[in-house]
Motif scaffolding. Structure first.
Motif, mmCIF file in Angstrom:
data_model
loop_
_atom_site.group_PDB
_atom_site.id
_atom_site.type_symbol
_atom_site.label_atom_id
_atom_site.label_comp_id
_atom_site.label_asym_id
_atom_site.label_seq_id
_atom_site.Cartn_x
_atom_site.Cartn_y
_atom_site.Cartn_z
ATOM 1 N N HIS A 212 0.815 -1.208 0.000
ATOM 2 C CA HIS A 212 0.000 0.000 0.000
ATOM 3 C C HIS A 212 0.854 1.265 0.000
ATOM 4 N N LYS A 213 2.067 1.206 0.554
ATOM 5 C CA LYS A 213 2.914 2.399 0.583
ATOM 6 C C LYS A 213 3.332 2.814 -0.826
ATOM 7 N N GLU A 216 0.198 3.940 -2.787
ATOM 8 C CA GLU A 216 -0.226 5.301 -2.450
ATOM 9 C C GLU A 216 0.665 6.339 -3.128
ATOM 10 N N LEU A 250 -7.237 0.900 -3.483
ATOM 11 C CA LEU A 250 -6.413 1.861 -4.216
ATOM 12 C C LEU A 250 -6.499 1.624 -5.719
#
Length: 347
Positions: A212-213, A216, A250
């Motif tokens: 997710h880092k 994002e 996302l």
């Protein structure tokens, strides 16, 4: 020499360790059970691309891992996505004939020659080949390429973000192949690097599973790109980079933003979504939005038909797309595009 009845038996009897990869939409692992059932005609190919199964069979000596061979194979599929058994048999016959000739001529040292003149072999494009080399080296615990050091130096920011021209694509692929330990380099660079190296990075990331880092960070760049003119190639690349992230939220957000942006009609962007983001398109609301945009995109009727013919070859997507074609809330433009593709009597 005994005639082999299947590719699976050939791999199992080779004495080598092996791994099977799908090389179609992205590089991904196929389990031996998946491949065996596909070869036996028990299941359709799970990830068809352009009506073919694109495969890489990687074999290596467990005692000398640097001794390895890779066969890139492309098999046509029938209308239901199953392997044509006659094609498999033809491939095995040609392969065994070449191996026998090599044995007769004492030329077994070059295992790749077994595929010489074989119509079912193919060569991946340079970008995908670079990523495959990086993945193969990581699996067999071999050193990365000489380009890794330059990629690390650039992605650390030490060289300056404008000094990207000397960074080798292979070095970027090596970084991505070892994503777990090299992630900080990417997190440091994604907000800052120019479009050209960002495109290269994103097209490597589609073959990995960014957390997710990283997702994002890519999404932040996507938001910036869709607000600027003449960024279709970057938008398409960022969608590809996000397409395999663990975060469904996302991924869906990226598609929603893009399909409601100035790039909703870009043929390049539509193709990227169809070929790389098919998992996200399993959400009915996203699929409906995509089809509506595709129907009036710059891809035209020919592009609409080609893109959907490939997308609908994936069994689950065929069902979902047909459901949307019958959606009473579809627009007149989508109805016309569907009619032109299947005939006006489609209902």
């Amino acid at each position: 020499m005994t005639q082999l009845s299947s590719i699976s038996k050939l791999l199992q009897q080779s004495g080598a360790q092996f791994r099977i990869f799908d090389m179609g939409r992205r590089i991904s692992k196929l389990t031996t059970d998946q491949f065996d059932k596909f070869e036996q005609g028990l299941i359709p190919y799970p990830t068809p691309y352009l009506h073919h199964a694109w495969l890489a069979l990687m074999l290596w000596n467990p005692k000398h891992k640097q001794q390895n061979v890779v066969w890139f194979l492309k098999f046509p599929l029938d209308e239901q996505g199953f392997l044509v058994q006659a094609v498999r048999d033809d491939f095995l016959g040609r392969l065994m004939q070449n191996i026998q000739q090599m044995l007769d001529n004492n030329a077994i040292s070059e295992a790749n020659d077994a595929l010489k003149d074989n119509p079912f072999s193919f060569t991946p494009d340079q970008e995908k080949m670079a990523m495959f080399h990086a993945i193969a080296a990581h699996i067999t615990q071999q050193p990365a390429s000489q380009f890794l050091a330059g990629a690390k130096a650039y992605f650390s920011g030490d060289l300056g973000w404008d000094q990207w021209s000397g960074v080798g694509y292979q070095g970027i692929a090596d970084l991505v192949a070892d994503l777990e330990s090299q992630q900080q380099y990417l997190l440091n660079a994604i907000p800052n690097i120019p479009s050209e190296p960002l495109v290269a990075l994103a097209t490597c990331l589609e073959h990995s599973k960014p957390d997710h880092k990283i997702a994002e960070a890519l999404l932040a760049r996507l938001k910036k790109a869709i607000a600027e003119p003449e960024q279709a190639s970057l938008v398409a690349a960022l969608l590809r980079g996000l397409s395999n992230t663990h975060s469904d939220t996302l991924r869906s957000q990226a598609l929603q933003l893009t399909l409601n942006s100035q790039y909703q009609g870009s043929a390049e962007v539509m193709a990227a979504i169809a070929t790389r983001c098919n998992e996200s398109l399993q959400h009915p609301e996203l699929l409906h939005l995509f089809l509506e945009r595709l129907a009036v995109s710059e891809a035209g009727q020919a592009g609409f038909s080609r893109i959907l013919a490939d997308l609908m070859f994936i069994p689950v997507m065929r069902i979902l797309v047909l459901q949307q074609f019958r959606n009473e809330n579809r627009s007149e433009a989508l109805s016309k595009a569907v009619g032109a593709m299947f005939g006006k009597k489609f209902s």
